[in-house]
Design an enzyme around this catalytic site. Structure first.
Site, short mmCIF file in Angstrom:
data_model
loop_
_atom_site.label_atom_id
_atom_site.label_comp_id
_atom_site.label_asym_id
_atom_site.label_seq_id
_atom_site.Cartn_x
_atom_site.Cartn_y
_atom_site.Cartn_z
N HIS A 38 0.83 -1.22 0.00
CA HIS A 38 0.00 0.00 0.00
C HIS A 38 0.86 1.26 0.00
CE1 HIS A 38 -3.87 -2.09 1.70
NE2 HIS A 38 -3.71 -2.29 0.41
N TYR A 47 -9.83 4.36 2.29
CA TYR A 47 -10.42 3.22 3.01
C TYR A 47 -11.95 3.23 3.05
CZ TYR A 47 -5.97 1.16 4.08
OH TYR A 47 -4.75 0.54 3.94
N GLU A 107 0.47 2.23 8.12
CA GLU A 107 0.91 2.94 6.91
C GLU A 107 1.38 4.36 7.26
OE1 GLU A 107 -2.45 2.08 4.25
OE2 GLU A 107 -1.89 -0.04 4.35
#
Ligand code: HEM
Length: 141
Positions: free
Chosen positions: A83, A93, A135
């Site tokens: 990602h 998301y 992330e």
């Protein structure tokens, strides 16, 4: 945040039927995603044709291990690194989540009761929060 016992119970009880239909669900999900948000297509420009299978496998593994997420650490680390490579952002998301939930409803039909869809919604956003946090760390590093 923790998942509610009820959500864990429902996701586990429906893990089999979702796994059995997971490729149909994720194929449908990408169709919905790319129709409603064509701008997201760009992120998938280098994706393998079997990307939907990877997502299907991830969703199935997640559902089966929802009460034992440690098992998924290696898989989660891989998702995070992919990602970050393609620059997935937190705001993607909810878009993917809505598309996935619509796809579950479409493929499972009447079997996807509002209670079941609600449990999957909670479970999806729980995993999304885990990925978003990891992330964020990776982007900052
Ligand atoms: C909980 C939500 C998500 C799960 C479980 C998930 C799962 C995965 C998995 C398993 C892979 C393959 C990793 C690998 O083997 O390299 C992947 C790759 C990818 N994901 Fe996600 N993902 C999620 C959310 C998102 C979001 C929100 C986006 C943004 C639109 C996204 C875009 C991508 C892209 C572009 C790839 C790489 C495709 C490629 O070039 O091969 N994912 N994801």
């Amino acid at each position: 945040m923790r998942l509610s016992e009820k959500t864990i119970e429902i996701v586990k009880a429906t893990a089999g039927v979702v796994a059995k239909n997971s490729e149909a669900i994720t194929t449908q999900m990408y169709e919905i995603l790319f129709t409603t948000h064509p701008e997201v297509k760009e992120l998938f420009k280098d994706a393998e044709p079997d990307q939907h299978k990877k997502l299907a496998a991830a969703v199935s593994a997640y559902a089966a291990n929802i009460d034992n997420l440690g098992v998924l650490n290696t898989a989660i680390a891989r998702m995070v690194s992919t990602h970050v490579r393609v620059k997935v952002q937190p705001e993607h998301y909810p878009i993917v989540g809505v598309s996935l939930l619509e796809a579950i409803k479409k493929v499972l039909g009447d079997a996807a009761s509002p209670e079941i869809v609600e449990a999957w919604k909670e479970a999806y956003f729980f995993l999304a929060d885990v990925l978003i946090a990891k992330e964020k760390e990776a982007y900052a590093a």
